[in-house]
Enzyme design. Sequence first.
Site, PDB file in Angstrom:
ATOM      1  NE  ARG A   1      12.348  -1.018   6.802  1.00  0.00           N
ATOM      2  CZ  ARG A   1      11.593   0.021   6.496  1.00  0.00           C
ATOM      3  NH1 ARG A   1      10.463   0.236   7.121  1.00  0.00           N
ATOM      4  NH2 ARG A   1      11.972   0.856   5.549  1.00  0.00           N
TER       5      ARG A   1
ATOM      6  NE  ARG B   1      12.156   5.018   1.872  1.00  0.00           N
ATOM      7  CZ  ARG B   1      12.424   4.048   2.729  1.00  0.00           C
ATOM      8  NH1 ARG B   1      13.565   3.377   2.649  1.00  0.00           N
ATOM      9  NH2 ARG B   1      11.557   3.727   3.657  1.00  0.00           N
TER      10      ARG B   1
ATOM     11  NE  ARG C   1       5.207   7.997   1.419  1.00  0.00           N
ATOM     12  CZ  ARG C   1       5.313   6.789   1.917  1.00  0.00           C
ATOM     13  NH1 ARG C   1       4.269   6.121   2.304  1.00  0.00           N
ATOM     14  NH2 ARG C   1       6.487   6.260   2.008  1.00  0.00           N
TER      15      ARG C   1
ATOM     16  CE  LYS D   1       5.192   6.165   7.616  1.00  0.00           C
ATOM     17  NZ  LYS D   1       6.644   6.365   7.591  1.00  0.00           N
TER      18      LYS D   1
ATOM     19  NE  ARG E   1      10.771  -1.081   2.702  1.00  0.00           N
ATOM     20  CZ  ARG E   1       9.943  -0.185   3.210  1.00  0.00           C
ATOM     21  NH1 ARG E   1       9.126  -0.520   4.198  1.00  0.00           N
ATOM     22  NH2 ARG E   1       9.917   1.047   2.751  1.00  0.00           N
TER      23      ARG E   1
HETATM   24  P1  AP5 Z   1       9.098   0.735  10.472  1.00  0.00           P
HETATM   25  O1  AP5 Z   1       7.993   0.495  11.415  1.00  0.00           O
HETATM   26  O2  AP5 Z   1       9.271  -0.197   9.309  1.00  0.00           O
HETATM   27  O3  AP5 Z   1       9.055   2.258   9.941  1.00  0.00           O
HETATM   28  P2  AP5 Z   1       8.110   2.967   8.896  1.00  0.00           P
HETATM   29  O4  AP5 Z   1       7.867   4.358   9.376  1.00  0.00           O
HETATM   30  O5  AP5 Z   1       6.910   2.130   8.610  1.00  0.00           O
HETATM   31  O6  AP5 Z   1       9.095   3.020   7.688  1.00  0.00           O
HETATM   32  P3  AP5 Z   1       8.842   2.744   6.146  1.00  0.00           P
HETATM   33  O7  AP5 Z   1      10.210   2.806   5.520  1.00  0.00           O
HETATM   34  O8  AP5 Z   1       8.048   1.512   5.921  1.00  0.00           O
HETATM   35  O9  AP5 Z   1       8.050   3.963   5.763  1.00  0.00           O
HETATM   36  P4  AP5 Z   1       7.932   4.468   4.385  1.00  0.00           P
HETATM   37  O10 AP5 Z   1       6.881   5.473   4.628  1.00  0.00           O
HETATM   38  O11 AP5 Z   1       9.146   4.959   3.720  1.00  0.00           O
HETATM   39  O12 AP5 Z   1       7.605   3.172   3.500  1.00  0.00           O
HETATM   40  P5  AP5 Z   1       6.303   2.653   2.795  1.00  0.00           P
HETATM   41  O13 AP5 Z   1       6.339   1.195   2.864  1.00  0.00           O
HETATM   42  O14 AP5 Z   1       5.089   3.375   3.246  1.00  0.00           O
HETATM   43  O15 AP5 Z   1      10.440   0.810  11.330  1.00  0.00           O
HETATM   44  C1  AP5 Z   1      11.712   0.985  10.707  1.00  0.00           C
HETATM   45  C2  AP5 Z   1      12.758   0.159  11.481  1.00  0.00           C
HETATM   46  O16 AP5 Z   1      12.881   0.714  12.796  1.00  0.00           O
HETATM   47  C3  AP5 Z   1      12.383  -1.321  11.684  1.00  0.00           C
HETATM   48  O17 AP5 Z   1      13.539  -2.102  11.588  1.00  0.00           O
HETATM   49  C4  AP5 Z   1      11.811  -1.387  13.108  1.00  0.00           C
HETATM   50  O18 AP5 Z   1      11.993  -2.658  13.720  1.00  0.00           O
HETATM   51  C5  AP5 Z   1      12.645  -0.306  13.783  1.00  0.00           C
HETATM   52  N1  AP5 Z   1      11.888   0.348  14.868  1.00  0.00           N
HETATM   53  C6  AP5 Z   1      10.585   0.734  14.852  1.00  0.00           C
HETATM   54  N2  AP5 Z   1      10.250   1.309  16.018  1.00  0.00           N
HETATM   55  C7  AP5 Z   1      11.394   1.299  16.779  1.00  0.00           C
HETATM   56  C8  AP5 Z   1      11.703   1.765  18.081  1.00  0.00           C
HETATM   57  N3  AP5 Z   1      10.787   2.362  18.836  1.00  0.00           N
HETATM   58  N4  AP5 Z   1      12.971   1.638  18.519  1.00  0.00           N
HETATM   59  C9  AP5 Z   1      13.927   1.010  17.759  1.00  0.00           C
HETATM   60  N5  AP5 Z   1      13.688   0.540  16.516  1.00  0.00           N
HETATM   61  C10 AP5 Z   1      12.436   0.680  16.035  1.00  0.00           C
HETATM   62  O19 AP5 Z   1       6.554   3.132   1.300  1.00  0.00           O
HETATM   63  C11 AP5 Z   1       7.603   2.618   0.500  1.00  0.00           C
HETATM   64  C12 AP5 Z   1       7.559   3.260  -0.863  1.00  0.00           C
HETATM   65  O20 AP5 Z   1       6.306   2.962  -1.525  1.00  0.00           O
HETATM   66  C13 AP5 Z   1       7.634   4.797  -0.896  1.00  0.00           C
HETATM   67  O21 AP5 Z   1       8.961   5.249  -0.826  1.00  0.00           O
HETATM   68  C14 AP5 Z   1       6.964   5.093  -2.227  1.00  0.00           C
HETATM   69  O22 AP5 Z   1       7.821   4.859  -3.304  1.00  0.00           O
HETATM   70  C15 AP5 Z   1       5.854   4.061  -2.282  1.00  0.00           C
HETATM   71  N6  AP5 Z   1       4.593   4.558  -1.705  1.00  0.00           N
HETATM   72  C16 AP5 Z   1       3.925   3.984  -0.657  1.00  0.00           C
HETATM   73  N7  AP5 Z   1       2.826   4.695  -0.369  1.00  0.00           N
HETATM   74  C17 AP5 Z   1       2.800   5.736  -1.230  1.00  0.00           C
HETATM   75  C18 AP5 Z   1       1.923   6.827  -1.407  1.00  0.00           C
HETATM   76  N8  AP5 Z   1       0.839   7.001  -0.633  1.00  0.00           N
HETATM   77  N9  AP5 Z   1       2.188   7.720  -2.387  1.00  0.00           N
HETATM   78  C19 AP5 Z   1       3.254   7.573  -3.180  1.00  0.00           C
HETATM   79  N10 AP5 Z   1       4.146   6.561  -3.056  1.00  0.00           N
HETATM   80  C20 AP5 Z   1       3.915   5.646  -2.082  1.00  0.00           C
END
Ligand code: AP5
Length: 285
Positions: A185, A229, A146, A67, A218
Site C-alpha cells: 500500500r 494489528r 472497532r 475498507k 504507512r
Molecule cells: P485499504 O483500502 O487501505 O484497506 P483498509 O481496510 O482501509 O486498511 P487499513 O490498514 O487502512 O485499515 P485499518 O483498519 O488497519 O487502518 P485505519 O486507518 O482504520 O487497502 C489496503 C491495500 O490494498 C491498498 O494498497 C489498496 O490499494 C489495496 N487494495 C484494496 N482493494 C484491493 C483489491 N480489491 N485488490 C487488490 N488490492 C486492493 O487505522 C489505523 C490505526 O488507527 C489503527 O491500527 C489504530 O491504531 C488507530 N485507530 C483507527 N480507528 C480506531 C478506532 N476506532 N479505535 C481504536 N483505534 C483506532
Amino acid sequence: MIASNSIANLATANSFTTQTSQKEKATPAPHDRCGWFQPSALRRANATAVNASAWRLVLLGAPGVGKGTQADLLNRRLETCHLSTGDLFRAASKQKDVEPSPAMRVALEYMRRGDLVPDSTVWEMVRERTECLRCSAGFVLDGFPRTLCQAESLKQLMESERIPLNAVVNYELPLADIVARLSGRRTCEKCKTVYHVTGNPPKVDGMCDRCQGNLFQREDDRPESITVRMATYERSTAPLIEFYKGLGLLVSVAAVGSPDEICARTIQALGARVKNESAGARPAF
Ligand code: AP5
C-alpha cells in the site's frame, strides 16, 4: 444531490449492480471531509435536519481488507462522505504547527505499534464530530467502531440523535491476501488516495494521480505492526460481526477481485437489503 442514489432508488435501479463507469472514476467525490478534519473550534455544523434518504454505513473488516478503497468508491456511487478515524489520527501525527495533546501523543504511540487507540480518546474525537454524522449527505464510517464499547456508544448516540444506520458491511478475505495488500500500500499525503504498488499503481511512480501529492508508506504497514494489528482485530473488532448480526444490520461481502468488482458486489448486496426492507423486513435502525 442525493436523489439519484437515494436508498429508495437503490432497491430498483439495475444500473447500481454494474461496475463503476469511467465517468464516475474521473468524477471527484461530491462531499469533502473538511468538517471531519477540522479542530472543533473551526468546525461548522453542516446539517440541521437528518436526511432520511441518505446512506449511512459502517464498514467492517480486517486491516488491509480494502475498507478505505471501498469507502472511496462507495462515496462516489452513493454521494456520501468518507469518515475514517485512522485518517484523523494520521492527520494529527502530521501536524507540524500544533503540538499534540498528551492524550493524542499516547494515541499516536498506540497506532505506531499497531494497537488500538484507547476507547475514550477515539470516542471523544467522534463525539465532537456528531454534526458530521448528521450530515445531509450521509456517511461511510471506515475504521469506527472497532470495539464493542465503541459500537455501543455509537448506537446510543445515533438513537439519541435519531440518525438511522442503514447497514454494516463486513468485508471478508483470506489472511495471506490481506498481508499482500498491506505491504504494497501507498497513500497520498495530501488527498489520502490509496494505491498499491502492483494492484493499483499510480501513473507516475510515487506521485498521486489526483492531486500530484507525494505517496508514502504507512508506519503501521511494517511487518511487526501488521502482526499486532491482525491479532488486535481478532480480539477486539471481530466480535462486532455478531453484534451487528444481532441488530439485523450485517451485510457480508467477499473482498476478492478488483476494487470495482467488490464495489459492485457491495451495491448489489445493499440493494437486496433495501428490497427486503420494503418487503416488510425489519426497519434499518
Ligand atoms: P485499504 O483500502 O487501505 O484497506 P483498509 O481496510 O482501509 O486498511 P487499513 O490498514 O487502512 O485499515 P485499518 O483498519 O488497519 O487502518 P485505519 O486507518 O482504520 O487497502 C489496503 C491495500 O490494498 C491498498 O494498497 C489498496 O490499494 C489495496 N487494495 C484494496 N482493494 C484491493 C483489491 N480489491 N485488490 C487488490 N488490492 C486492493 O487505522 C489505523 C490505526 O488507527 C489503527 O491500527 C489504530 O491504531 C488507530 N485507530 C483507527 N480507528 C480506531 C478506532 N476506532 N479505535 C481504536 N483505534 C483506532
